[in-house]
Design a protein around this motif. Sequence first.
Motif, short mmCIF file in Angstrom:
data_model
loop_
_atom_site.label_atom_id
_atom_site.label_comp_id
_atom_site.label_asym_id
_atom_site.label_seq_id
_atom_site.Cartn_x
_atom_site.Cartn_y
_atom_site.Cartn_z
N UNK A 1 0.95 -1.33 0.13
CA UNK A 1 0.03 -0.07 0.04
C UNK A 1 0.77 1.22 -0.09
N UNK A 2 2.03 1.35 0.74
CA UNK A 2 2.71 2.83 0.66
C UNK A 2 3.55 2.84 -0.45
N UNK A 3 3.44 1.86 -1.17
CA UNK A 3 4.46 2.01 -2.42
C UNK A 3 3.59 1.88 -3.85
N UNK A 4 2.65 1.28 -4.00
CA UNK A 4 1.64 1.06 -5.20
C UNK A 4 1.32 2.19 -5.53
N UNK A 5 1.41 2.37 -6.78
CA UNK A 5 0.75 3.66 -7.70
C UNK A 5 -0.76 3.58 -8.12
N UNK A 6 -1.40 4.32 -7.31
CA UNK A 6 -2.90 4.02 -7.89
C UNK A 6 -3.15 5.14 -9.13
N UNK A 7 -4.21 4.83 -9.74
CA UNK A 7 -4.76 5.60 -10.85
C UNK A 7 -6.12 6.16 -10.65
N UNK A 8 -6.27 7.46 -10.90
CA UNK A 8 -7.43 8.19 -10.50
C UNK A 8 -7.96 8.85 -11.63
N UNK A 9 -9.01 9.34 -11.56
CA UNK A 9 -9.51 10.61 -12.58
C UNK A 9 -10.10 11.47 -11.63
N UNK A 10 -10.34 12.80 -12.00
CA UNK A 10 -10.76 13.70 -10.98
C UNK A 10 -12.43 13.57 -11.24
N UNK A 11 -13.20 13.71 -10.41
CA UNK A 11 -14.62 13.76 -10.52
C UNK A 11 -15.36 15.01 -11.18
N UNK A 12 -14.43 16.34 -11.13
CA UNK A 12 -15.00 17.34 -11.83
C UNK A 12 -14.29 17.38 -12.97
N UNK A 13 -14.80 18.24 -13.98
CA UNK A 13 -14.38 18.43 -15.21
C UNK A 13 -13.83 19.65 -15.61
N UNK A 14 -12.79 19.53 -16.49
CA UNK A 14 -12.49 18.57 -17.39
C UNK A 14 -11.54 17.52 -16.60
N UNK A 15 -11.98 16.28 -17.03
CA UNK A 15 -11.23 15.20 -16.18
C UNK A 15 -9.82 15.27 -16.41
N UNK A 16 -8.98 14.91 -15.16
CA UNK A 16 -7.64 15.00 -15.21
C UNK A 16 -7.23 13.77 -14.49
N UNK B 1 1.39 12.97 -5.30
CA UNK B 1 0.20 13.05 -6.20
C UNK B 1 0.93 13.74 -7.44
N UNK B 2 0.73 13.33 -8.78
CA UNK B 2 0.86 13.86 -10.06
C UNK B 2 -0.25 13.81 -10.84
N UNK B 3 -0.36 14.94 -11.90
CA UNK B 3 -1.61 14.90 -12.72
C UNK B 3 -0.88 15.31 -13.81
N UNK B 4 -1.74 14.63 -14.99
CA UNK B 4 -1.44 15.27 -16.35
C UNK B 4 -2.34 16.64 -16.43
N UNK B 5 -1.68 17.76 -16.91
CA UNK B 5 -2.38 18.96 -17.15
C UNK B 5 -3.30 18.79 -18.39
N UNK B 6 -4.57 19.62 -18.41
CA UNK B 6 -5.50 19.47 -19.35
C UNK B 6 -4.69 19.67 -20.79
N UNK B 7 -5.23 18.92 -21.78
CA UNK B 7 -4.66 19.07 -23.11
C UNK B 7 -3.33 18.13 -23.13
N UNK B 8 -2.93 17.31 -21.99
CA UNK B 8 -1.71 16.36 -21.97
C UNK B 8 -2.08 15.10 -21.39
N UNK B 9 -1.04 14.16 -21.95
CA UNK B 9 -1.19 12.72 -21.36
C UNK B 9 -2.75 12.19 -21.60
N UNK B 10 -3.01 11.62 -20.44
CA UNK B 10 -4.38 10.97 -20.46
C UNK B 10 -5.45 11.97 -19.86
N UNK B 11 -5.15 13.15 -19.76
CA UNK B 11 -6.23 13.98 -19.03
C UNK B 11 -7.15 14.50 -20.47
N UNK B 12 -8.27 15.18 -20.30
CA UNK B 12 -9.23 15.56 -21.17
C UNK B 12 -8.59 16.76 -22.01
#
Length: 407
Positions: free
Chosen positions: A141-156, A195-206
């Motif tokens: 649990x302390x090392x695993x990378x979990x993947x999420x998407x924001x609930x609000x839009x645009x999805x990140x 926590x890290x996220x793809x900015x909108x228009x990048x990677x797997x974000x909207x």
Amino acid sequence: MNTPPCPDHIDAFDQGLRNRRAVLGDAWVDRSLAQANAFNADFQSLITRYAWHDIWGRPGLDHRTRRLLVLGMTIAQGRWEEYELHLRAAVAGGVALDEIKETLLQSAIYCGVPAANTAFKLALDVLRQMGVALPAQPLTPEHRVSVHRTFSTPELHVLRQGRGTPVVLSHALGMDVHLWDALARSLAEQGCEVLRYDHRGHGQSASPPGPYSMDDLVADGARVVREWGRGPVVWVGLSMGGMVGQGLAARHPDLVRALVIANSTSWYPEAAQALWAQRIAAVESQGLAAIADGVMGRYFHDDFRAAHPEVEAAARATLLRTDPQGYVACCHAVAKVDWRDALPTIACPVLVIAGRRDQGAPVAMSEAIVHSRPGAQLVVLDNASHISVIEEPEAFERALREFLSSL
């Protein structure tokens, strides 16, 4: 009188032999040729001429692409002896382990999980035999990378790992969350929740229609932190990510405990804005490939590119995967950034990291931030240009850790 053969008139066997040696290495080819006998010599000649010259010598695909294709095909057919041979040759030939890993993951879908399972097991055996060290990445649990998407839009698209001090890593224009892979893993192993996220228009974000404003990007950062529920956070932003961090600390001080601004600026003079307009026009008319060489030249200095071509290739691939419209939309936000009035109002501790060889955000831009924000610390990495966390990872992390320990 004997005359040496003209190199322009070597036969198909010799031409194939060149490719065979380039792909499999001299030792293996010499051993194979020496073991030829009256029964299999014709077969050895056949594959050297037709496989290694007529196919491997064709210009349509480079050797790296052909290597990865062969790995996938041998997995599909269960030809494990050939798979190990070509895997070993691919690693020795400089094919990035990440590309090999992605090929094996792809095979799980199109060849079946059991085949991919065998492929990964044999790959680990080969890498171990070759002395390739693989960093640990346990799925506890302390090392695993979990993947999420924001609930609000645009999805990140959001990645989270570790437990402890909440840290957000915010990437540069044209990059994505994987810019931070090594640093995120190290921080998670040493008491941070990252926590890290793809900015909108990048990677797997909207990628909603643009252009975007810096206020849009700051609002994205704010909702990421609020949805996470772990604020206030230590915000670490590089280039565009550093611009977002400045706005977040100024507009939402309750969300930022401390701020790290790396290889960034608080504003661009008029001449620089004209260059941004040229870049936008080039991408809109010709696509991201039109600017890729220039971007890589700014992101990494020549010495680093010569020593680590695989790193540049990975960064270039990330840039070219970026949605062109999303990239242009973010360019509009970056070109018009102006936090000069906001900087003096930032109350949290601030660390500024600059690269001595940075052409995109010269040291003077970092010095201007420090001058406008009394009490901010400045660290200059002598052998880094723009993507300093990749060019000087140990020095970057050391500066960050010293800053964290002072909080």
